[in-house]
Motif scaffolding. Structure first.
Motif, short mmCIF file in Angstrom:
data_model
loop_
_atom_site.label_atom_id
_atom_site.label_comp_id
_atom_site.label_asym_id
_atom_site.label_seq_id
_atom_site.Cartn_x
_atom_site.Cartn_y
_atom_site.Cartn_z
N TYR A 174 -2.55 -12.09 40.18
CA TYR A 174 -2.12 -11.67 38.84
C TYR A 174 -3.33 -11.07 38.13
CZ TYR A 174 1.78 -14.87 39.84
OH TYR A 174 2.86 -15.53 40.41
N PRO A 175 -3.74 -9.86 38.47
CA PRO A 175 -4.98 -9.29 37.92
C PRO A 175 -4.97 -9.12 36.41
CG PRO A 175 -3.74 -7.63 39.15
CD PRO A 175 -3.10 -8.94 39.44
N GLY A 176 -3.79 -9.07 35.78
CA GLY A 176 -3.73 -8.93 34.33
C GLY A 176 -3.63 -10.24 33.59
N LEU A 177 -3.81 -11.35 34.28
CA LEU A 177 -3.65 -12.68 33.67
C LEU A 177 -4.65 -12.90 32.54
CD1 LEU A 177 -2.30 -15.50 33.88
CD2 LEU A 177 -4.10 -16.11 35.50
N ASP A 178 -4.18 -13.47 31.44
CA ASP A 178 -5.02 -13.78 30.29
C ASP A 178 -5.52 -15.22 30.42
OD1 ASP A 178 -6.23 -14.21 27.86
OD2 ASP A 178 -4.53 -13.56 26.64
N LEU A 179 -6.74 -15.36 30.92
CA LEU A 179 -7.29 -16.71 31.11
C LEU A 179 -7.61 -17.39 29.79
CD1 LEU A 179 -9.66 -16.28 34.18
CD2 LEU A 179 -7.41 -17.34 34.11
N ALA A 180 -7.93 -16.61 28.77
CA ALA A 180 -8.20 -17.21 27.46
C ALA A 180 -6.95 -17.91 26.93
CB ALA A 180 -8.67 -16.14 26.48
N ALA A 181 -5.78 -17.34 27.21
CA ALA A 181 -4.53 -17.96 26.77
C ALA A 181 -4.30 -19.29 27.48
CB ALA A 181 -3.36 -17.02 27.02
N LEU A 182 -4.71 -19.37 28.74
CA LEU A 182 -4.59 -20.63 29.49
C LEU A 182 -5.40 -21.73 28.83
CD1 LEU A 182 -3.97 -22.38 32.06
CD2 LEU A 182 -5.94 -21.28 33.12
N GLN A 183 -6.66 -21.43 28.51
CA GLN A 183 -7.51 -22.45 27.90
C GLN A 183 -7.03 -22.77 26.49
OE1 GLN A 183 -10.20 -24.20 29.54
NE2 GLN A 183 -9.56 -25.47 27.81
N THR A 184 -6.56 -21.76 25.77
CA THR A 184 -6.05 -22.01 24.42
C THR A 184 -4.87 -22.97 24.45
OG1 THR A 184 -6.78 -19.84 23.61
CG2 THR A 184 -5.00 -20.92 22.39
N GLU A 185 -3.97 -22.78 25.42
CA GLU A 185 -2.82 -23.68 25.52
C GLU A 185 -3.27 -25.10 25.84
OE1 GLU A 185 1.55 -24.10 27.70
OE2 GLU A 185 0.33 -22.31 28.01
N LEU A 186 -4.24 -25.23 26.74
CA LEU A 186 -4.76 -26.57 27.05
C LEU A 186 -5.42 -27.20 25.82
CD1 LEU A 186 -6.24 -26.16 30.64
CD2 LEU A 186 -4.47 -27.77 29.94
N ASP A 187 -6.16 -26.42 25.07
CA ASP A 187 -6.81 -26.93 23.86
C ASP A 187 -5.77 -27.39 22.85
OD1 ASP A 187 -9.24 -26.32 25.01
OD2 ASP A 187 -9.55 -24.47 23.87
N GLU A 188 -4.67 -26.64 22.74
CA GLU A 188 -3.61 -27.03 21.80
C GLU A 188 -2.93 -28.32 22.25
OE1 GLU A 188 -1.19 -23.56 21.75
OE2 GLU A 188 -2.46 -22.50 20.31
N LEU A 189 -2.72 -28.47 23.57
CA LEU A 189 -2.16 -29.71 24.07
C LEU A 189 -3.09 -30.89 23.79
CD1 LEU A 189 -0.67 -28.58 27.52
CD2 LEU A 189 0.58 -29.10 25.41
N ALA A 190 -4.39 -30.67 24.01
CA ALA A 190 -5.36 -31.73 23.74
C ALA A 190 -5.37 -32.10 22.26
CB ALA A 190 -6.75 -31.29 24.19
N ALA A 191 -5.23 -31.11 21.39
CA ALA A 191 -5.19 -31.39 19.95
C ALA A 191 -3.97 -32.22 19.59
CB ALA A 191 -5.21 -30.08 19.16
N ARG A 192 -2.82 -31.90 20.19
CA ARG A 192 -1.61 -32.69 19.96
C ARG A 192 -1.82 -34.13 20.41
NH1 ARG A 192 3.14 -29.66 22.95
NH2 ARG A 192 4.13 -31.69 22.57
N LEU A 193 -2.48 -34.30 21.55
CA LEU A 193 -2.73 -35.65 22.08
C LEU A 193 -3.68 -36.42 21.17
CD1 LEU A 193 -2.47 -37.82 24.23
CD2 LEU A 193 -4.15 -36.58 25.61
N ARG A 194 -4.73 -35.75 20.70
CA ARG A 194 -5.70 -36.43 19.84
C ARG A 194 -5.05 -36.91 18.54
NH1 ARG A 194 -9.31 -32.45 21.78
NH2 ARG A 194 -8.83 -31.11 19.99
N ARG A 195 -4.08 -36.16 18.04
CA ARG A 195 -3.41 -36.57 16.79
C ARG A 195 -2.63 -37.87 16.98
NH1 ARG A 195 -2.80 -30.85 16.11
NH2 ARG A 195 -0.71 -30.84 17.05
N ARG A 196 -2.32 -38.23 18.19
CA ARG A 196 -1.60 -39.48 18.46
C ARG A 196 -2.54 -40.68 18.52
NH1 ARG A 196 2.93 -38.36 23.13
NH2 ARG A 196 3.82 -36.45 22.28
N LEU A 197 -3.83 -40.41 18.59
CA LEU A 197 -4.79 -41.49 18.83
C LEU A 197 -5.53 -41.85 17.55
CD1 LEU A 197 -6.31 -40.09 22.14
CD2 LEU A 197 -4.97 -42.18 21.93
N PRO A 198 -5.64 -43.14 17.27
CA PRO A 198 -6.52 -43.54 16.16
C PRO A 198 -7.98 -43.27 16.52
CG PRO A 198 -5.73 -45.48 17.36
CD PRO A 198 -5.00 -44.30 17.92
#
Length: 290
Positions: A36-60
């Motif tokens: 997939y030569p046109g793949l946006d790798l920045a979008a991959l990391q952004t999605e992971l960062d957003e998932l991590a942010a959602r997870l952190r909001r669940r944690l005290p």
């Protein structure tokens, strides 16, 4: 004057040039650029960062390691639904991080790379383990280490790990075990943390095996190019690439790879066979088109 963008192979080479700066998630994601030569790798990391942010909001703020592990497993396996692709193990997208992230299905090693990224972002210490037959994850916790299966997050007992290891032991090792050596003594050697480069090498081997078995030489060559970049002193990879190049009619490049293998591999057992193939390629010369 605009500088040309690096090719997908050049980009991967830049990512894996230095172990100290190697980003496992980015480099693993970049493997998919071969297909997939046109793949946006920045979008991959952004999605992971957003998932991590959602997870952190669940944690005290004062959440302990065990509480973080439980929250990660609830989020990753139950809420997001990550797991193995039992319906189509031969799909190359099982190894492509962006596809695994979208479909929530993949090989254990691809699931592990995503898991490790999220674990690190919520303050957990975890490593990949290049266990025979099935990639694993080792979590470092205050009361000790836990080895888990990245497909479902289940913690594996020592007995289960020994049972998984036994089929991969050679005849000599089996004889030693029968002579009184305990399997538990051997197990620790197979549970050592894998480096980022070792994880990438295993991901590439999985794809190379798949494309070779399918007879897809063009896709196989794309993966072999990355294998050589990742492990430039593994001379067997030059041999393998050379043989693929020869099968594709790229004689000059094949000769260069096979000659280098014979020169640097130190008298390999398959040396005579490879030397005969090299001689035949040199004698035949470049392919003639009629």
């Amino acid at each position: 004057m605009e500088c040309p963008s690096p090719s997908p192979l050049d980009y991967f080479a830049a990512l894996v040039r230095d172990d100290d700066s190697l980003s496992l998630t980015e480099a693993a994601g970049a493997i998919a650029l071969a297909e997939y030569p046109g793949l946006d790798l920045a979008a991959l990391q952004t999605e992971l960062d957003e998932l991590a942010a959602r997870l952190r909001r669940r944690l005290p703020a004062d959440a302990g390691a065990l509480q973080r592990v439980r929250a990660l497993h609830q989020f990753f396996y139950r809420d997001l639904g990550f797991g193995g692709n039992v319906n189509d193990l031969r799909d190359a997208d099982n190894s492509h991080l962006h596809a695994v992230l979208q479909r929530r299905r993949g090989l254990p090693i691809a699931l592990a790379v995503l898991y490790l990224d999220l674990a690190g972002q919520v303050g957990l210490q975890a490593d990949g383990v290049s266990f025979p037959g099935h990639f694993l994850i080792k979590l470092h916790l205050p009361l000790g280490e836990a080895v888990i299966d990245p497909v479902d997050g289940r913690s594996l007992t020592r007995a289960e790990l020994e049972e998984r290891l036994e089929p991969f032991l050679g005849r000599e090792t089996r004889f030693e075990l029968e002579s009184g050596m305990g399997l538990g003594e051997l197990l620790g050697d197979y549970l050592q943390p894998a480096s980022g480069r070792e994880i990438l090498a295993r991901m590439l081997r999985n794809l190379a095996r798949l494309h070779r078995e399918d007879g897809d030489l063009l896709r196989l060559l794309q993966i072999q190019q990355r294998q050589v970049v990742l492990e430039p002193e593994d001379w067997s990879l030059r041999r393998d690439r050379g043989q693929t190049l020869a099968a594709l009619g790229q004689t000059e490049a094949a000769i260069a790879d096979l000659a280098l293998y014979l020169q640097r591999a130190g008298g390999p057992a398959d040396g005579p066979r490879v030397a005969a193939q090299l001689a035949a390629l040199r004698e035949a010369g470049p392919p003639r088109w009629h």
